[in-house]
Design an enzyme around this catalytic site. Sequence first.
Site, PDB file in Angstrom:
ATOM      1  N   HIS A  77    -100.990 -26.853 -89.562  1.00  0.00           N
ATOM      2  CA  HIS A  77    -100.784 -26.678 -88.116  1.00  0.00           C
ATOM      3  C   HIS A  77    -101.338 -25.332 -87.653  1.00  0.00           C
ATOM      4  CE1 HIS A  77     -97.383 -29.908 -88.116  1.00  0.00           C
ATOM      5  NE2 HIS A  77     -98.596 -30.430 -88.019  1.00  0.00           N
ATOM      6  N   ASP A 106    -100.499 -23.168 -85.564  1.00  0.00           N
ATOM      7  CA  ASP A 106     -99.651 -21.973 -85.448  1.00  0.00           C
ATOM      8  C   ASP A 106     -99.388 -21.334 -86.817  1.00  0.00           C
ATOM      9  OD1 ASP A 106     -97.998 -24.363 -85.853  1.00  0.00           O
ATOM     10  OD2 ASP A 106     -96.270 -23.041 -85.638  1.00  0.00           O
ATOM     11  N   HIS A 107     -99.966 -21.913 -87.863  1.00  0.00           N
ATOM     12  CA  HIS A 107     -99.879 -21.312 -89.201  1.00  0.00           C
ATOM     13  C   HIS A 107    -101.244 -20.856 -89.710  1.00  0.00           C
ATOM     14  CE1 HIS A 107     -95.617 -22.452 -89.780  1.00  0.00           C
ATOM     15  NE2 HIS A 107     -95.966 -23.218 -88.761  1.00  0.00           N
ATOM     16  N   HIS A 130     -90.397 -20.226 -88.738  1.00  0.00           N
ATOM     17  CA  HIS A 130     -90.017 -19.999 -87.334  1.00  0.00           C
ATOM     18  C   HIS A 130     -88.580 -19.505 -87.262  1.00  0.00           C
ATOM     19  CE1 HIS A 130     -93.409 -22.304 -85.440  1.00  0.00           C
ATOM     20  NE2 HIS A 130     -93.405 -22.916 -86.617  1.00  0.00           N
ATOM     21  N   ASP A 144     -92.562 -24.907 -92.450  1.00  0.00           N
ATOM     22  CA  ASP A 144     -91.823 -25.731 -91.485  1.00  0.00           C
ATOM     23  C   ASP A 144     -91.071 -26.871 -92.163  1.00  0.00           C
ATOM     24  OD1 ASP A 144     -92.933 -24.068 -89.615  1.00  0.00           O
ATOM     25  OD2 ASP A 144     -94.151 -25.598 -88.627  1.00  0.00           O
ATOM     26  N   HIS A 155     -99.133 -25.056 -94.389  1.00  0.00           N
ATOM     27  CA  HIS A 155     -99.641 -26.356 -93.933  1.00  0.00           C
ATOM     28  C   HIS A 155    -100.671 -26.119 -92.834  1.00  0.00           C
ATOM     29  CE1 HIS A 155     -96.359 -25.496 -91.176  1.00  0.00           C
ATOM     30  NE2 HIS A 155     -96.728 -26.465 -90.360  1.00  0.00           N
TER      31      HIS A 155
END
Length: 263
Positions: A58, A60-61, A175, A135, A56
């Site tokens: 975001h 942090d990805h 995560h 996530d 996705h």
Amino acid sequence: MIVEQIWTANSGRNFNYLVACPETGEALAIDPLDYQKCLDAAKAKGWTITQVLNTHHHRDHTGGNDQVIAATHAKLLAHSGAKDQIDGIDRGLKAGDVIKVGKTVELQCLDTPGHTMSHICVLSRTDRPALFCGDTLFNAGAGNCHNGGHPNELYNTFASQIAKLPDTTLVYPGHDYIANNLRFTLDREPDNARAKAMLPGMERQDPGHAHVTTLGEEKEINTFFRLNSPSVIRRLREAFPDVPENPDEKTVFLKLRELRNKW
Ligand SMILES: [Zn+2]
Ligand SMILES: [Zn+2]
């Protein structure tokens, strides 16, 4: 199929992944935020990263995409609905699409809205399936819906797709939140013996060698699969007196998600 789980050791507790074909050494990098660790791991194994997958949009990805692609010329794959949110997608993915890695690896795309509305999980076509779930599903937990998602969709994804996969499915989330999630499970279901037995070991574990759960295990320790548990429902009715005695699964899921937001 060889799976390398890469612990970033960052504050977001991200896991990155390399999924490689043992015959050709071609590899898919999933959400390679820590691009240096991913590039180093591929080099150490003698693998070539030919594709990058973002589950996705975001940051942090996606934050390591540019560096991995600059170093490897890999193609970028992501949900077809994320094209306005992720730069440079070479292949937009939809439900049922298959990602091939080398000669031996095939990953099937699941369209799994909820955490965001354009989220892809991939499921390996192997004797024992492996789910790379970004996530959407965490070990002992579920993604939040604060940044572009919706809890109704997350429930539908859990009920109509994730929960129907085989219990033997290996779970590879985006995560490491397992210890905190187990504490939430125990807060909601204090008599969950399996979660209680698991917590001390997970509090001590080195995320660099993390325990990989199965979906069958998740159904025992993950409160978002425990929607018919009498003690989950009893505790929920203490928090929300308007919840009926025999609530439907969706109501329980949504109330649990709401409590987890504040927990
Ligand atoms: Zn996210
Ligand atoms: Zn994330």
